[in-house]
Structure formats: C-alpha cells, structure tokens
Write an enzyme that holds these catalytic residues in place. Structure first.
Site, PDB file in Angstrom:
ATOM      1  N   ARG A 155       0.872  -1.173   0.000  1.00 19.41           N
ATOM      2  CA  ARG A 155       0.000   0.000   0.000  1.00 19.41           C
ATOM      3  C   ARG A 155       0.911   1.225   0.000  1.00 19.41           C
ATOM      4  NH1 ARG A 155      -5.186  -1.692   0.857  1.00 19.41           N
ATOM      5  NH2 ARG A 155      -5.496  -3.502   2.176  1.00 19.41           N
ATOM      6  N   THR A 209     -11.426  -7.362  -5.739  1.00 17.21           N
ATOM      7  CA  THR A 209     -12.110  -6.964  -4.517  1.00 17.21           C
ATOM      8  C   THR A 209     -12.744  -8.184  -3.911  1.00 17.21           C
ATOM      9  OG1 THR A 209     -14.141  -6.003  -3.686  1.00 17.21           O
ATOM     10  CG2 THR A 209     -13.905  -6.055  -6.057  1.00 17.21           C
ATOM     11  N   ASP A 211     -14.660  -8.165  -1.621  1.00 22.98           N
ATOM     12  CA  ASP A 211     -16.007  -7.798  -1.170  1.00 22.98           C
ATOM     13  C   ASP A 211     -17.038  -7.788  -2.296  1.00 22.98           C
ATOM     14  OD1 ASP A 211     -14.814  -7.407   1.241  1.00 22.98           O
ATOM     15  OD2 ASP A 211     -14.651  -5.243   1.039  1.00 22.98           O
ATOM     16  N   GLY A 255     -15.608  -7.038   4.527  1.00 22.36           N
ATOM     17  CA  GLY A 255     -16.722  -6.195   4.074  1.00 22.36           C
ATOM     18  C   GLY A 255     -16.652  -4.835   4.723  1.00 22.36           C
TER      19      GLY A 255
HETATM   20  P1  ATP Z   1      -7.904  -3.132  -1.279  1.00 20.03           P
HETATM   21  O1  ATP Z   1      -9.092  -3.839  -1.824  1.00 20.03           O
HETATM   22  O2  ATP Z   1      -7.000  -4.048  -0.552  1.00 20.03           O
HETATM   23  O3  ATP Z   1      -8.228  -1.875  -0.532  1.00 20.03           O
HETATM   24  P2  ATP Z   1      -6.719  -1.296  -3.103  1.00 20.03           P
HETATM   25  O4  ATP Z   1      -6.165  -1.433  -4.467  1.00 20.03           O
HETATM   26  O5  ATP Z   1      -7.879  -0.349  -2.962  1.00 20.03           O
HETATM   27  O6  ATP Z   1      -7.066  -2.736  -2.599  1.00 20.03           O
HETATM   28  P3  ATP Z   1      -5.025   0.515  -1.667  1.00 20.03           P
HETATM   29  O7  ATP Z   1      -3.992   0.222  -0.644  1.00 20.03           O
HETATM   30  O8  ATP Z   1      -6.122   1.449  -1.332  1.00 20.03           O
HETATM   31  O9  ATP Z   1      -5.570  -0.907  -2.108  1.00 20.03           O
HETATM   32  O10 ATP Z   1      -4.310   1.111  -2.975  1.00 20.03           O
HETATM   33  C1  ATP Z   1      -3.313   0.362  -3.678  1.00 20.03           C
HETATM   34  C2  ATP Z   1      -2.313   1.282  -4.277  1.00 20.03           C
HETATM   35  O11 ATP Z   1      -2.946   2.287  -5.088  1.00 20.03           O
HETATM   36  C3  ATP Z   1      -1.514   2.025  -3.226  1.00 20.03           C
HETATM   37  O12 ATP Z   1      -0.164   1.995  -3.615  1.00 20.03           O
HETATM   38  C4  ATP Z   1      -2.121   3.416  -3.251  1.00 20.03           C
HETATM   39  O13 ATP Z   1      -1.247   4.402  -2.808  1.00 20.03           O
HETATM   40  C5  ATP Z   1      -2.455   3.580  -4.719  1.00 20.03           C
HETATM   41  N1  ATP Z   1      -3.486   4.606  -4.904  1.00 20.03           N
HETATM   42  C6  ATP Z   1      -4.651   4.692  -4.256  1.00 20.03           C
HETATM   43  N2  ATP Z   1      -5.345   5.768  -4.679  1.00 20.03           N
HETATM   44  C7  ATP Z   1      -4.586   6.378  -5.621  1.00 20.03           C
HETATM   45  C8  ATP Z   1      -4.732   7.540  -6.438  1.00 20.03           C
HETATM   46  N3  ATP Z   1      -5.811   8.296  -6.397  1.00 20.03           N
HETATM   47  N4  ATP Z   1      -3.711   7.877  -7.274  1.00 20.03           N
HETATM   48  C9  ATP Z   1      -2.620   7.105  -7.318  1.00 20.03           C
HETATM   49  N5  ATP Z   1      -2.419   6.002  -6.599  1.00 20.03           N
HETATM   50  C10 ATP Z   1      -3.376   5.633  -5.751  1.00 20.03           C
HETATM   51 MG    MG Z   2      -9.266  -0.207  -1.351  1.00 19.43          MG
END
Ligand code: ATP
Ligand code: MG
Length: 440
Positions: A155, A209, A211, A255
């Site tokens: 992340r 996802t 969820d 969730g």
């Molecule tokens: P999860 O379902 O586990 O939440 P996710 O893909 O939403 O999965 P995040 O940790 O929220 O997981 O985001 C993954 C990556 O995307 C991270 O490196 C985060 O910094 C990047 N990221 C999130 N939002 C943005 C954005 N608006 N612009 C660029 N990078 C982003």
């Molecule tokens: Mg997310």
C-alpha cells in the site's frame, strides 16, 4: 460463456401459467412486526438478449464493448514488452491472474517478454530497488495452487511520474494492473500521464475486490472462494453455539463498505440468526435493539449465530481519523466490541451466555482460489490480454450478465457497489435468518 440456444423463444413461449388471481396478503409484507422495507411483488421481466448486435434491437440502450480476441491487433507481439503489478490487500486468485496473463502472452501471442513488478506500485519506482522478475510460463505454472501473490503487494501512494519513467526506461508497452479501488485510481492516473507524454502504452486493469463491490460488474474474482472459506467459519460458529448453554457464535467477515460476503455466507449456511452489514443501520440497546432480539432468540432456541461484516455498526464505536498508508480510513474493530457488549448485557441480567468469537479474515483472503475462481481468473486474464494487444487502454475487464466486457476505468472508480436493503438479496437474508428488518 454464451449458452444462448440458436432459437429465440417467442414471447408466448415464456408465459408462466398461474392458478388464478392472488387474493391473500403475503405474510412477507411484515417481518419482525414491521412493514418490510422492500417490495415483495416481483413483477419485472428479465430481458432474454444481452447483446445488441442483431437487427431490430435498440442500440441506444446502455451497453458495454464485448471482450475477446480481435482479428487485427495494435502491438506487434515479438516486439512487445508486458508488465504486471499486483497492489493492495490479498484476494484469492491473484496468482491465477498472473499465471493466465503470462501464459496467454507467451503461448498465444508470443510477446517478447513479461516483467512482474514486485511489491505493488513500489516495484515501479526504481529507488525502492525491487528488481522486476522476468516471468516465463515455467515460473508461474504452479502459482494457482497457492494463495497470495507471487509478485508481492504493498500500500502507499507512489509518484505517478516516477512510475511512468520506469515504464519508459524498461520499454514496457502494456501494463496489467491488478488491484482494488485504490489501485485502479492509480492506474487511471498512470494512463493520464502516459497520454500527457504522448506515449503509446496500454494500461489494462483487472479489478480485485474480495467484497464483490465493484460497480457495473456482476462478479469479481476471488469472491466465491472467499465466501466458501467464510462459510466454513460460520459452520464452526454454529457448532460452538449449539454445544453450550445459551451459546452465541459471533463471526466477523470481510466487508468494509459492502456486506456481500456476510450475506452470501449466511445464505449458504442457513443457520445464521443475525447478519449485520455496513449498509443496514442497527442499534444495540432498547426494546428494538440487537441485544434484546438476541435475548429473545436465545430464549426460543438456546443458541444463536451472528455474522458481522467488518464495516458494520461503525457509528456505535469511537473511531479515530487515522488512515492506512494508502489513505483508507482505519475502521473500529466491530467484532471484539460486539463480543464485549453482548457479554456485558447478559452479565447485568445474570444470564449465562457462552460466546465464541471467530475472526477468520486472513484465512478467508489468503486461501488459494477454488475451481470456479480458477476458471474465472483464467478467462479474465485471457480477455485482458486480448484487450491490451488490441491497443485498448485506460480500461478494465470484467463480467456483466455472464459476458466478458471492457469498461472505462473512470466509470468504475468513482463509487462502490453495495447491498441494496430494498432488493432481493437482503430480502433473502431476512427470510433465511428471521431477524427483524429494523433493529433500532
Ligand atoms: P484493497 O481492496 O486491498 O483496498 P486497493 O487497491 O484499494 O485494494 P489501496 O492500498 O487502497 O488498495 O491502494 C493500492 C495502491 O494504489 C496504493 O499503492 C495506493 O497508494 C495507490 N493509490 C490509491 N489511490 C490512488 C490515487 N488516487 N492515485 C494514485 N495512486 C493511488
Ligand atoms: Mg481499497
């Protein structure tokens, strides 16, 4: 899978006979003593056709581009370099998708090389020093037998410019981005920067996802495996609950914002008494609160099982404004909170309860994909490769009405799919648990 028979049925062929007019009010109008908050009259009709191509169909209706191989492609395979990155939390099927992409790229298209970027978006930022892996079919062959991601994940926000610099330096033509909402927002930013620099690179997302909360799609990969694993936890909770005096089995499932896993796990087991999800408000105290209903259920049946989604009941707890590395709000832990409140409630009433709390979250998300998801992931990967080779970009692949489709990233990233408490799924949960429609 297109299972349409060759002959379209005539409207008269699909008419269902009825025995006569319905004159008696259904008891489903009232659940737990209050009017049901959903319509109990299923009068809509489901369209037979999901495609608009045949003559005479209304093509002005909203529709998606169908996924699949194209006769002409944009990238010249032997000169094409592909990258894959997985970001965010784990989800069953990530390795299947990686494997599927590598296999299609090598075996069907014969691309020059496929790189696997390590540890999420960090792997695209050179100063982290995570050397990309050169992926061959032999290096990913057994991946689908294991949960997690063979590339690693992370992340934390990364600089979009630096990531595009890496794609330029390594001459990556196509980047497959596998991740959730945050990851896909990042992918859309990368696609924008690529366009701003006038580069010809395709960015194709595969939504992850656990969820099942991606908008405009009917199914996300890993969901079925996850709720299979969740059902095992619910079964254990039932065994624990029924083996003790006033036994309560409390299971917390994934969730954060959408309670699909909790709903399906409860429906699959059919021995759950209360399902608590983020979309449906509930209170604990008072005549109409969960605790009083739980007391009544224990008096009647001697045991109860509660399934709570991690994002449910957040208003009941004091939460901070803390966020994780990616900026996602940290939620209060509803499982231990409910456990304490239930124990305290019965203690003040001098009633014995034996509550067993089960939190299977990491087991649910890190198991290998089941056979259904093996197939689904493989087909998603296949279609993602077809799309990218045809030069499609700033898009993701998904499934809608059973067909694989292309969706623009911007359409999907601004919002989530949620359980609609006025619709059939939640209705089924209320029927199956017998819990009151309103708990406040
Ligand atoms: P999860 O379902 O586990 O939440 P996710 O893909 O939403 O999965 P995040 O940790 O929220 O997981 O985001 C993954 C990556 O995307 C991270 O490196 C985060 O910094 C990047 N990221 C999130 N939002 C943005 C954005 N608006 N612009 C660029 N990078 C982003
Ligand atoms: Mg997310």
């Amino acid at each position: 899978m297109n299972l349409l028979p060759a002959m379209t049925p005539a409207p008269s062929d699909t008419t269902i006979p009825t025995l006569g007019p319905c004159l008696i009010h259904s008891p489903l109008h009232r659940i737990g003593g209050v009017d049901a908050p959903f319509k109990v009259d299923a009068v809509d009709r489901i369209l037979y056709h999901s495609h608009l191509l045949e003559e005479g169909r209304d093509v002005s209706s909203p529709s998606y581009e169908e996924a699949g191989p194209r006769e002409m492609v944009y990238f010249d395979p032997p000169k094409t370099t592909v990258g894959i990155v997985t970001c965010g939390g784990l989800c069953p099927g990530l390795n299947d998708i990686i494997r599927g992409i590598v296999h299609r790229c090598h075996h069907q298209y014969g691309v020059a090389r496929v790189y696997g970027f390590r540890y999420g978006y960090e792997g695209l930022v050179q100063r982290f020093g995570h050397t990309p892996l050169l992926l061959k079919p032999s290096s990913v062959d057994q991946g689908h037998h294991f949960g997690g991601t063979m590339l690693g994940s992370s992340r934390g926000k990364q600089d979009i410019g630096e990531m595009v610099d890496t794609l330029e330096d390594m001459k990556v033509d196509i980047l497959f981005v596998i991740g959730g909402d945050g990851t896909l927002r990042g992918a859309a930013e990368i696609a924008k920067e690529i366009e701003r620099r006038g580069l010809k690179k395709a960015i194709v997302g595969i939504p992850k996802t656990i969820d099942n909360d991606i908008r405009y799609l009917d199914k996300s990969f890993g969901f079925e495996t996850a709720f299979d694993a969740a059902v095992q936890a619910v079964k254990c909770a039932y065994v624990e609950a029924t083996g003790a005096v006033n036994g309560v089995g409390l299971v917390k499932l994934m969730g954060r914002d959408s309670g699909f896993i909790a709903c399906y796990a409860a429906l699959a087991g059919s021995n759950v008494d209360f399902v608590l999800i983020p979309e449906v408000h509930f209170e604990l105290d008072g005549e109409g609160g969960l605790l009083e209903f739980l007391r009544q259920r224990l008096m009647k049946r001697g045991s109860a099982v509660i399934v709570v989604a991690e994002g449910a009941g957040q208003h009941l707890m004091q939460t901070s404004d803390e966020t994780d590395a990616s900026g996602n709000k940290r939620y209060g832990d509803i499982g231990p909170f409910l456990k304490d409140r239930i124990n305290a409630f019965f203690k003040t009433r001098k009633t014995e309860v034996n509550l067993k709390y089960i939190d299977p979250s990491y087991i649910v998300r890190s198991v290998p994909a089941n056979a259904q998801d093996n197939v689904y992931c493989s087909r998603l990967a296949q279609n993602a490769v077809h799309a990218a080779m045809a030069g499609k970009t700033n898009m993701l692949v998904g499934r809608w009405h059973g067909s694989f489709v292309h969706l623009p990233l911007d359409l999907v990233i601004n919002g989530r799919r949620k359980v609609d408490p006025t619709q059939e799924l939640w209705h089924s949960v209320l029927e199956c648990t017998g819990q009151p429609a309103v708990m406040k």
